[in-house]
Design a protein around this motif. Sequence first.
Motif, PDB file in Angstrom:
ATOM      1  N   VAL A 319       0.847  -1.202   0.000  1.00  0.00           N
ATOM      2  CA  VAL A 319       0.000   0.000   0.000  1.00  0.00           C
ATOM      3  C   VAL A 319       0.880   1.248   0.000  1.00  0.00           C
ATOM      4  O   VAL A 319       0.658   2.192  -0.771  1.00  0.00           O
ATOM      5  CB  VAL A 319      -0.932   0.004   1.233  1.00  0.00           C
ATOM      6  N   LYS A 320       1.899   1.265   0.864  1.00  0.00           N
ATOM      7  CA  LYS A 320       2.808   2.408   0.970  1.00  0.00           C
ATOM      8  C   LYS A 320       3.641   2.571  -0.296  1.00  0.00           C
ATOM      9  O   LYS A 320       3.837   3.693  -0.792  1.00  0.00           O
ATOM     10  CB  LYS A 320       3.724   2.239   2.178  1.00  0.00           C
ATOM     11  N   GLU A 321       4.128   1.454  -0.832  1.00  0.00           N
ATOM     12  CA  GLU A 321       4.930   1.512  -2.057  1.00  0.00           C
ATOM     13  C   GLU A 321       4.120   2.090  -3.211  1.00  0.00           C
ATOM     14  O   GLU A 321       4.616   2.922  -3.997  1.00  0.00           O
ATOM     15  CB  GLU A 321       5.417   0.110  -2.419  1.00  0.00           C
ATOM     16  N   GLY A 322       2.866   1.679  -3.301  1.00  0.00           N
ATOM     17  CA  GLY A 322       1.992   2.199  -4.355  1.00  0.00           C
ATOM     18  C   GLY A 322       1.725   3.684  -4.197  1.00  0.00           C
ATOM     19  O   GLY A 322       1.687   4.436  -5.178  1.00  0.00           O
ATOM     20  N   PHE A 323       1.565   4.134  -2.952  1.00  0.00           N
ATOM     21  CA  PHE A 323       1.329   5.551  -2.679  1.00  0.00           C
ATOM     22  C   PHE A 323       2.506   6.395  -3.169  1.00  0.00           C
ATOM     23  O   PHE A 323       2.325   7.399  -3.876  1.00  0.00           O
ATOM     24  CB  PHE A 323       1.112   5.762  -1.183  1.00  0.00           C
ATOM     25  N   MET A 324       3.713   6.005  -2.799  1.00  0.00           N
ATOM     26  CA  MET A 324       4.893   6.778  -3.177  1.00  0.00           C
ATOM     27  C   MET A 324       5.095   6.781  -4.686  1.00  0.00           C
ATOM     28  O   MET A 324       5.486   7.794  -5.276  1.00  0.00           O
ATOM     29  CB  MET A 324       6.133   6.212  -2.477  1.00  0.00           C
ATOM     30  N   PHE A 325       4.828   5.657  -5.317  1.00  0.00           N
ATOM     31  CA  PHE A 325       4.952   5.556  -6.772  1.00  0.00           C
ATOM     32  C   PHE A 325       3.988   6.531  -7.464  1.00  0.00           C
ATOM     33  O   PHE A 325       4.375   7.266  -8.385  1.00  0.00           O
ATOM     34  CB  PHE A 325       4.657   4.118  -7.207  1.00  0.00           C
ATOM     35  N   CYS A 326       2.743   6.553  -6.993  1.00  0.00           N
ATOM     36  CA  CYS A 326       1.724   7.405  -7.624  1.00  0.00           C
ATOM     37  C   CYS A 326       2.010   8.887  -7.411  1.00  0.00           C
ATOM     38  O   CYS A 326       1.856   9.700  -8.332  1.00  0.00           O
ATOM     39  CB  CYS A 326       0.342   7.054  -7.071  1.00  0.00           C
ATOM     40  N   VAL A 327       2.424   9.257  -6.208  1.00  0.00           N
ATOM     41  CA  VAL A 327       2.718  10.668  -5.916  1.00  0.00           C
ATOM     42  C   VAL A 327       3.877  11.166  -6.779  1.00  0.00           C
ATOM     43  O   VAL A 327       3.824  12.259  -7.366  1.00  0.00           O
ATOM     44  CB  VAL A 327       3.034  10.859  -4.419  1.00  0.00           C
ATOM     45  N   LYS A 328       4.920  10.372  -6.891  1.00  0.00           N
ATOM     46  CA  LYS A 328       6.112  10.773  -7.646  1.00  0.00           C
ATOM     47  C   LYS A 328       5.776  11.038  -9.112  1.00  0.00           C
ATOM     48  O   LYS A 328       6.075  12.122  -9.652  1.00  0.00           O
ATOM     49  CB  LYS A 328       7.176   9.687  -7.539  1.00  0.00           C
ATOM     50  N   TYR A 329       5.152  10.074  -9.760  1.00  0.00           N
ATOM     51  CA  TYR A 329       4.956  10.200 -11.203  1.00  0.00           C
ATOM     52  C   TYR A 329       3.773  11.104 -11.568  1.00  0.00           C
ATOM     53  O   TYR A 329       3.781  11.739 -12.629  1.00  0.00           O
ATOM     54  CB  TYR A 329       4.822   8.810 -11.836  1.00  0.00           C
ATOM     55  N   SER A 330       2.777  11.205 -10.693  1.00  0.00           N
ATOM     56  CA  SER A 330       1.675  12.129 -10.971  1.00  0.00           C
ATOM     57  C   SER A 330       2.155  13.575 -10.884  1.00  0.00           C
ATOM     58  O   SER A 330       1.742  14.424 -11.683  1.00  0.00           O
ATOM     59  CB  SER A 330       0.519  11.896  -9.990  1.00  0.00           C
ATOM     60  N   THR A 331       3.048  13.862  -9.953  1.00  0.00           N
ATOM     61  CA  THR A 331       3.566  15.227  -9.811  1.00  0.00           C
ATOM     62  C   THR A 331       4.383  15.627 -11.034  1.00  0.00           C
ATOM     63  O   THR A 331       4.249  16.755 -11.542  1.00  0.00           O
ATOM     64  CB  THR A 331       4.421  15.349  -8.537  1.00  0.00           C
ATOM     65  N   ILE A 332       5.212  14.724 -11.515  1.00  0.00           N
ATOM     66  CA  ILE A 332       6.002  15.006 -12.726  1.00  0.00           C
ATOM     67  C   ILE A 332       5.076  15.299 -13.902  1.00  0.00           C
ATOM     68  O   ILE A 332       5.264  16.272 -14.656  1.00  0.00           O
ATOM     69  CB  ILE A 332       6.923  13.816 -13.059  1.00  0.00           C
ATOM     70  N   PHE A 333       4.045  14.484 -14.061  1.00  0.00           N
ATOM     71  CA  PHE A 333       3.089  14.662 -15.152  1.00  0.00           C
ATOM     72  C   PHE A 333       2.359  16.001 -15.045  1.00  0.00           C
ATOM     73  O   PHE A 333       2.188  16.723 -16.037  1.00  0.00           O
ATOM     74  CB  PHE A 333       2.081  13.503 -15.136  1.00  0.00           C
ATOM     75  N   LEU A 334       1.943  16.360 -13.829  1.00  0.00           N
ATOM     76  CA  LEU A 334       1.177  17.586 -13.636  1.00  0.00           C
ATOM     77  C   LEU A 334       2.015  18.837 -13.860  1.00  0.00           C
ATOM     78  O   LEU A 334       1.486  19.879 -14.267  1.00  0.00           O
ATOM     79  CB  LEU A 334       0.575  17.604 -12.229  1.00  0.00           C
ATOM     80  N   VAL A 335       3.310  18.762 -13.602  1.00  0.00           N
ATOM     81  CA  VAL A 335       4.187  19.895 -13.918  1.00  0.00           C
ATOM     82  C   VAL A 335       4.166  20.168 -15.418  1.00  0.00           C
ATOM     83  O   VAL A 335       4.041  21.318 -15.867  1.00  0.00           O
ATOM     84  CB  VAL A 335       5.633  19.621 -13.443  1.00  0.00           C
ATOM     85  N   LEU A 336       4.258  19.116 -16.211  1.00  0.00           N
ATOM     86  CA  LEU A 336       4.238  19.258 -17.671  1.00  0.00           C
ATOM     87  C   LEU A 336       2.903  19.816 -18.155  1.00  0.00           C
ATOM     88  O   LEU A 336       2.852  20.706 -19.010  1.00  0.00           O
ATOM     89  CB  LEU A 336       4.518  17.902 -18.323  1.00  0.00           C
ATOM     90  N   ILE A 337       1.803  19.296 -17.594  1.00  0.00           N
ATOM     91  CA  ILE A 337       0.476  19.769 -17.983  1.00  0.00           C
ATOM     92  C   ILE A 337       0.282  21.227 -17.567  1.00  0.00           C
ATOM     93  O   ILE A 337      -0.268  22.046 -18.323  1.00  0.00           O
ATOM     94  CB  ILE A 337      -0.625  18.896 -17.342  1.00  0.00           C
ATOM     95  N   GLY A 338       0.745  21.574 -16.368  1.00  0.00           N
ATOM     96  CA  GLY A 338       0.601  22.938 -15.884  1.00  0.00           C
ATOM     97  C   GLY A 338       1.327  23.945 -16.753  1.00  0.00           C
ATOM     98  O   GLY A 338       0.791  25.008 -17.081  1.00  0.00           O
ATOM     99  N   VAL A 339       2.542  23.620 -17.145  1.00  0.00           N
ATOM    100  CA  VAL A 339       3.327  24.504 -18.016  1.00  0.00           C
ATOM    101  C   VAL A 339       2.625  24.678 -19.367  1.00  0.00           C
ATOM    102  O   VAL A 339       2.547  25.794 -19.908  1.00  0.00           O
ATOM    103  CB  VAL A 339       4.750  23.936 -18.223  1.00  0.00           C
ATOM    104  N   THR A 340       2.086  23.601 -19.897  1.00  0.00           N
ATOM    105  CA  THR A 340       1.392  23.656 -21.197  1.00  0.00           C
ATOM    106  C   THR A 340       0.157  24.532 -21.124  1.00  0.00           C
ATOM    107  O   THR A 340      -0.075  25.392 -21.987  1.00  0.00           O
ATOM    108  CB  THR A 340       1.000  22.236 -21.646  1.00  0.00           C
ATOM    109  N   CYS A 341      -0.668  24.325 -20.083  1.00  0.00           N
ATOM    110  CA  CYS A 341      -1.899  25.108 -19.939  1.00  0.00           C
ATOM    111  C   CYS A 341      -1.597  26.586 -19.716  1.00  0.00           C
ATOM    112  O   CYS A 341      -2.295  27.461 -20.252  1.00  0.00           O
ATOM    113  CB  CYS A 341      -2.736  24.566 -18.783  1.00  0.00           C
ATOM    114  N   PHE A 342      -0.583  26.884 -18.935  1.00  0.00           N
ATOM    115  CA  PHE A 342      -0.223  28.281 -18.684  1.00  0.00           C
ATOM    116  C   PHE A 342       0.227  28.950 -19.975  1.00  0.00           C
ATOM    117  O   PHE A 342      -0.179  30.081 -20.277  1.00  0.00           O
ATOM    118  CB  PHE A 342       0.902  28.353 -17.645  1.00  0.00           C
ATOM    119  N   SER A 343       1.037  28.260 -20.751  1.00  0.00           N
ATOM    120  CA  SER A 343       1.609  28.843 -21.964  1.00  0.00           C
ATOM    121  C   SER A 343       0.566  29.067 -23.052  1.00  0.00           C
ATOM    122  O   SER A 343       0.606  30.065 -23.777  1.00  0.00           O
ATOM    123  CB  SER A 343       2.720  27.933 -22.494  1.00  0.00           C
TER     124      SER A 343
END
Length: 451
Positions: A319-343
Motif C-alpha cells: 500500500v505504501k509503495e503504491g502511494f509513493m509511486f503514484c505521488v512521484k509520477y503524478s507530480t512530474i506529469f502535472l508539472v508538464l500539464i501545468g506549463v502547457t496550460c499556462f503557456s
Amino acid sequence: MALQNRREYLTTTPIPKLILSLSVPTIISMMVTAIYNTADTFFVARVSSDSAINTSATASVGLVFTVMALIQATGFFCGHGSGNYLSRMLGAGNHKEANEMASTGFALALILGVIFAIVGNIYVEPIARFLGATDSTMKFTQDYMRIILFGAPFMMAQFVINNQLRFQGSAVYAMVGLMCGAVMNMVLDPLLILGLHMEVRGAAIATVMGQCTSFIVLLIGTSKGENIKLSIGNVHLNKHYLLEIVNGGAPSLFRQGMAAISTLILNRTAGALGADAAIAGMSVASRVMIMMASALIGFGQGYQPVCSFNYGAGLTKRVKEGFMFCVKYSTIFLVLIGVTCFSFAPDIISVFSKNPDAIKVGVAALRFQSVTLPLSGVIVISNMMLQSIGKGIKASIMASSRNGIFFIPMILILPMILGLTGVEMAQSCADVCAFALAIPLAHSELKKFVD
C-alpha cells in the motif's frame, strides 16, 4: 479472471506494473469522459450566430454543473462506499459480504436517483434561480436541467457499477462502459445541437443518452468473467451495509458535494462582478482544468483497488509503495500539464468561447490554476489512500478541503479585496492550503505501515 488468480494478481504483481496495468484503462476512461463533458460546452457555445445568446447558453451549462456535481457526488458515494468495502472483503476472502454489498450499493443508487429526478423537476424553477440563473439564462438553465434530472437514476447507477468493477480489478470492463457512453454523447452533441437546432436541450439529451449507454454496457459487464453478479436477492439495506457505504463513500460525497456548493458560490460571485461573461469564462476554465486533471484521477483510480485489496490482505508495505509511486509520477506529469496550460491558455479558452470578456476571465483563471496544478498529485492520492483503507473521517476532511474548507472562504473573501481577480485566483489559493493539509494526514497513516 478466477478468484484465486485475481488475488494472486493484486497481491504479488510488482507495484509499478500492477498500478500501470490498472490505471491505463481508467486514465483513458477519465480522459474520454472529460472530453465528452467538455463537448457540451464546446457545441453549446455555437448554438447561434448571436454572441450574447451563445454566452447565455454557455453560462447555463455552467450553472447546471452544480446539479450534475450533486448527482455525481451521490453516485460516487454509493459506488466508492460499496466498492471500497467489497474490495477489502475480497482481499480478506469474504465473498458473501462482497456480493451483498455490490447489489446493495447499486439498489441504493437507483432509489436516490429516482428521488433526485422527481423532486428536482418539481422545483426546477426555484432551483435554477438559486443556482444564479438570470433572466437571460433562465430558459436555457431550466431546459438543460430538466433533462439532466430525468437521467439521474441511470447516471448514479452507472457510477456505482463502474467503481465496483474497478475495485474488483476489472478496469477494462469499466473503461469499455464509459467509452461507449462517451462515443454516444460526442456523436449526438453536434447532431442534436447544431443539426436539429435543439440548443441546450440537445446537449442535455446527448449527455443523458451517453450515461444510459454506459449504464447498459456496464450492467452487462457485471455478468462477465468472475465479476460480481448483481442480484435483487443480495440487496440488504440494513444498518451494517449502509454504515459501511457511509464510511467508504462519505469522502466522495464531501468531495463532489463541496464541488457542487463551491461551483454555486463561484457562479453567483462571478455573475455579481462580471455578469454572464464572467460565469461563462470561469465555467470554461473549470471544465478545461477538470479535463487536464482527469488523467490524475484515472491514475489514482488505478491505485485504489491495489490499496484496498492489499490493505484487506494485510500487505501494508505494498500500500505504501503504491502511494509513493503514484505521488512521484503524478507530480512530474502535472508539472508538464501545468506549463502547457499556462503557456497556451488564450488558445485553449478561445476554442470554447468567442466573447472577449469571457476569454479574459477564463485565461486568467486557467493560468492561476495551472501554477498550483502540480500540488494535486499529493492532494488526490492522499485522499484516495485514506478512503481506500477505510479511514473515513480523515478521508472526508481531506476530500472537503480543496473545494470546501479552503475554497469557500477564499471565494467569499478574496473578491471583496481583489474584485474579479479574487474569483480567478480563489481555487489556486485553496489548492495550496489543501496541499499543506494532505501531508500530515497521509503521513499519520503511512507511518503505521510495515516497511
